[in-house]
Design a protein around this motif. Sequence first.
Motif, mmCIF file in Angstrom:
data_model
loop_
_atom_site.group_PDB
_atom_site.id
_atom_site.type_symbol
_atom_site.label_atom_id
_atom_site.label_comp_id
_atom_site.label_asym_id
_atom_site.label_seq_id
_atom_site.Cartn_x
_atom_site.Cartn_y
_atom_site.Cartn_z
ATOM 1 N N ALA A 44 94.770 43.913 21.739
ATOM 2 C CA ALA A 44 95.782 43.067 22.380
ATOM 3 C C ALA A 44 95.333 42.604 23.753
ATOM 4 C CB ALA A 44 97.103 43.838 22.498
ATOM 5 N N ASN A 45 94.608 43.476 24.470
ATOM 6 C CA ASN A 45 94.165 43.125 25.820
ATOM 7 C C ASN A 45 92.978 42.181 25.831
ATOM 8 O OD1 ASN A 45 96.117 44.708 27.038
ATOM 9 N ND2 ASN A 45 94.816 46.526 27.104
ATOM 10 N N ASN A 46 92.294 42.069 24.690
ATOM 11 C CA ASN A 46 91.079 41.275 24.662
ATOM 12 C C ASN A 46 91.150 40.052 23.776
ATOM 13 O OD1 ASN A 46 88.791 42.783 26.241
ATOM 14 N ND2 ASN A 46 89.967 44.361 25.210
ATOM 15 N N VAL A 47 92.304 39.785 23.201
ATOM 16 C CA VAL A 47 92.512 38.570 22.420
ATOM 17 C C VAL A 47 93.677 37.818 23.038
ATOM 18 C CG1 VAL A 47 93.071 37.594 20.172
ATOM 19 C CG2 VAL A 47 91.640 39.629 20.312
ATOM 20 N N ARG A 48 93.411 36.590 23.489
ATOM 21 C CA ARG A 48 94.430 35.821 24.187
ATOM 22 C C ARG A 48 94.401 34.377 23.711
ATOM 23 N NH1 ARG A 48 91.033 37.990 27.009
ATOM 24 N NH2 ARG A 48 90.146 36.086 27.825
ATOM 25 N N VAL A 49 95.551 33.725 23.839
ATOM 26 C CA VAL A 49 95.632 32.302 23.557
ATOM 27 C C VAL A 49 96.071 31.595 24.832
ATOM 28 C CG1 VAL A 49 96.744 30.493 22.223
ATOM 29 C CG2 VAL A 49 96.217 32.678 21.140
ATOM 30 N N GLY A 57 87.704 38.935 24.205
ATOM 31 C CA GLY A 57 86.924 39.623 25.227
ATOM 32 C C GLY A 57 87.632 39.579 26.567
ATOM 33 N N ALA A 58 87.051 40.284 27.533
ATOM 34 C CA ALA A 58 87.651 40.346 28.866
ATOM 35 C C ALA A 58 87.577 38.990 29.557
ATOM 36 C CB ALA A 58 86.925 41.397 29.710
ATOM 37 N N GLU A 59 88.580 38.699 30.381
ATOM 38 C CA GLU A 59 88.603 37.430 31.107
ATOM 39 C C GLU A 59 87.455 37.334 32.104
ATOM 40 O OE1 GLU A 59 92.874 35.852 31.975
ATOM 41 O OE2 GLU A 59 92.962 38.035 32.068
ATOM 42 N N VAL A 69 80.782 45.647 33.551
ATOM 43 C CA VAL A 69 82.120 46.210 33.677
ATOM 44 C C VAL A 69 83.131 45.081 33.455
ATOM 45 C CG1 VAL A 69 83.782 47.380 35.173
ATOM 46 C CG2 VAL A 69 81.336 47.964 35.301
ATOM 47 N N ASP A 70 83.989 45.234 32.449
ATOM 48 C CA ASP A 70 85.001 44.223 32.151
ATOM 49 C C ASP A 70 86.168 44.326 33.115
ATOM 50 O OD1 ASP A 70 83.535 43.268 30.029
ATOM 51 O OD2 ASP A 70 84.583 44.464 28.522
ATOM 52 N N LEU A 71 86.714 43.165 33.481
ATOM 53 C CA LEU A 71 87.864 43.098 34.385
ATOM 54 C C LEU A 71 88.890 42.122 33.837
ATOM 55 C CD1 LEU A 71 86.029 42.660 37.829
ATOM 56 C CD2 LEU A 71 86.915 44.801 36.883
ATOM 57 N N SER A 72 90.152 42.418 34.075
ATOM 58 C CA SER A 72 91.185 41.422 33.841
ATOM 59 C C SER A 72 91.131 40.392 34.956
ATOM 60 C CB SER A 72 92.570 42.083 33.795
ATOM 61 O OG SER A 72 92.917 42.555 35.095
ATOM 62 N N ARG A 73 91.822 39.288 34.780
ATOM 63 C CA ARG A 73 91.857 38.271 35.832
ATOM 64 C C ARG A 73 92.445 38.851 37.111
ATOM 65 N NH1 ARG A 73 89.528 33.256 35.876
ATOM 66 N NH2 ARG A 73 90.235 33.022 33.728
ATOM 67 N N ASP A 74 93.514 39.621 36.995
ATOM 68 C CA ASP A 74 94.145 40.201 38.180
ATOM 69 C C ASP A 74 93.203 41.174 38.884
ATOM 70 O OD1 ASP A 74 96.472 38.774 37.872
ATOM 71 O OD2 ASP A 74 97.546 40.367 36.823
ATOM 72 N N GLU A 75 92.449 41.940 38.119
ATOM 73 C CA GLU A 75 91.490 42.860 38.731
ATOM 74 C C GLU A 75 90.390 42.098 39.455
ATOM 75 O OE1 GLU A 75 91.656 46.757 35.780
ATOM 76 O OE2 GLU A 75 90.467 45.004 35.197
ATOM 77 N N ALA A 76 89.941 41.002 38.866
ATOM 78 C CA ALA A 76 88.906 40.195 39.514
ATOM 79 C C ALA A 76 89.432 39.586 40.813
ATOM 80 C CB ALA A 76 88.429 39.102 38.572
ATOM 81 N N LEU A 118 79.611 38.001 39.189
ATOM 82 C CA LEU A 118 80.905 37.896 38.518
ATOM 83 C C LEU A 118 80.927 36.720 37.550
ATOM 84 C CD1 LEU A 118 83.963 38.726 38.329
ATOM 85 C CD2 LEU A 118 84.374 37.015 40.120
ATOM 86 N N ARG A 119 81.461 36.966 36.367
ATOM 87 C CA ARG A 119 81.741 35.918 35.377
ATOM 88 C C ARG A 119 83.241 35.899 35.125
ATOM 89 N NH1 ARG A 119 83.731 35.700 30.495
ATOM 90 N NH2 ARG A 119 83.983 37.967 30.595
ATOM 91 N N CYS A 120 83.837 34.710 35.095
ATOM 92 C CA CYS A 120 85.249 34.566 34.748
ATOM 93 C C CYS A 120 85.428 33.347 33.849
ATOM 94 C CB CYS A 120 86.127 34.389 35.992
ATOM 95 S SG CYS A 120 86.531 35.944 36.826
ATOM 96 N N GLU A 121 86.228 33.509 32.804
ATOM 97 C CA GLU A 121 86.453 32.409 31.876
ATOM 98 C C GLU A 121 87.075 31.211 32.574
ATOM 99 O OE1 GLU A 121 88.969 34.024 28.906
ATOM 100 O OE2 GLU A 121 87.353 35.049 27.837
ATOM 101 N N GLY A 122 86.727 30.030 32.104
ATOM 102 C CA GLY A 122 87.342 28.809 32.594
ATOM 103 C C GLY A 122 88.478 28.378 31.690
ATOM 104 N N THR A 123 89.581 27.963 32.281
ATOM 105 C CA THR A 123 90.731 27.474 31.509
ATOM 106 C C THR A 123 91.322 26.278 32.252
ATOM 107 O OG1 THR A 123 92.169 29.081 32.622
ATOM 108 C CG2 THR A 123 91.301 29.704 30.466
ATOM 109 N N ALA A 124 90.715 25.127 32.105
ATOM 110 C CA ALA A 124 91.169 23.928 32.820
ATOM 111 C C ALA A 124 92.508 23.445 32.279
ATOM 112 C CB ALA A 124 90.122 22.822 32.684
#
Length: 261
Positions: A44-49, A57-59, A69-76, A118-124
Amino acid sequence: MIALSEAVDQRPTNRGSSWRAPLIFLVVVGLIVGALVWLGPTIANNVRVSEGRLYVGAECSVETQDGTVDLSRDEAKLATTAVALAARGAETPDTSDIDPAVLQRLADGPADDAGPSLRCEGTAADDLPEQELTPTGLTPRAQQLRDDMTAVFGDQPLGGFAPGGVSQGHGAESTHYSGRGVDVFFRPITEENRREGWILAQWLIAHADDLDIQYVIFDDQIWSAHSSRGHWQTYDAPEPANDILRHRDHVHVDVLRGEPR
């Protein structure tokens, strides 16, 4: 001639298999259900729409000396803010739930050379309205970006905009002309300034969703909100590809244009 009783005795029997198949099925189903119960929170924490796209995967993630080390967006966001404030000697938020190796890598960068960790997913976002310039020469989104940077990093040497807007000094398609781009300078080009630039650049991508950031460019690298994987890529600078055009002495950040209403 074979007697009837002998013929009956010679027929194959499947009595054992009549119950084995359902039993095997129940065992398999039980294993699947058990795995889902055990791994459910992780899945649930690693699958998002988001924005109509499925993400697995982690954001965000940080490459430390000991591995990813995987991080949530808030943790990043928390980690990059804490590192930025600590660099200024300011009070930092509580980061006790974050791996110290993450904070160390974000502050110091890779051991062999300054660079991104740091890597963070893009969501334009695709539902933003197009905006006009404010008196500062920036759109409201770009001005909000500037204000939020100042709140964390303090006053910085900025460029790429001016009251009334700018019309020259940048490439033909530059976002600076529409008041959506800001340059933050780290001059001269030294190892220390590059590491400080990366602290800012990584703070920007961690907060990209909140600030509607489209591109971050620094030190021959580019991050794009249009790339769902969120990795830094090599930036192909235009000729003459000097230090300024390669963005080695400044971090460029711009916000999304939005659509006319």
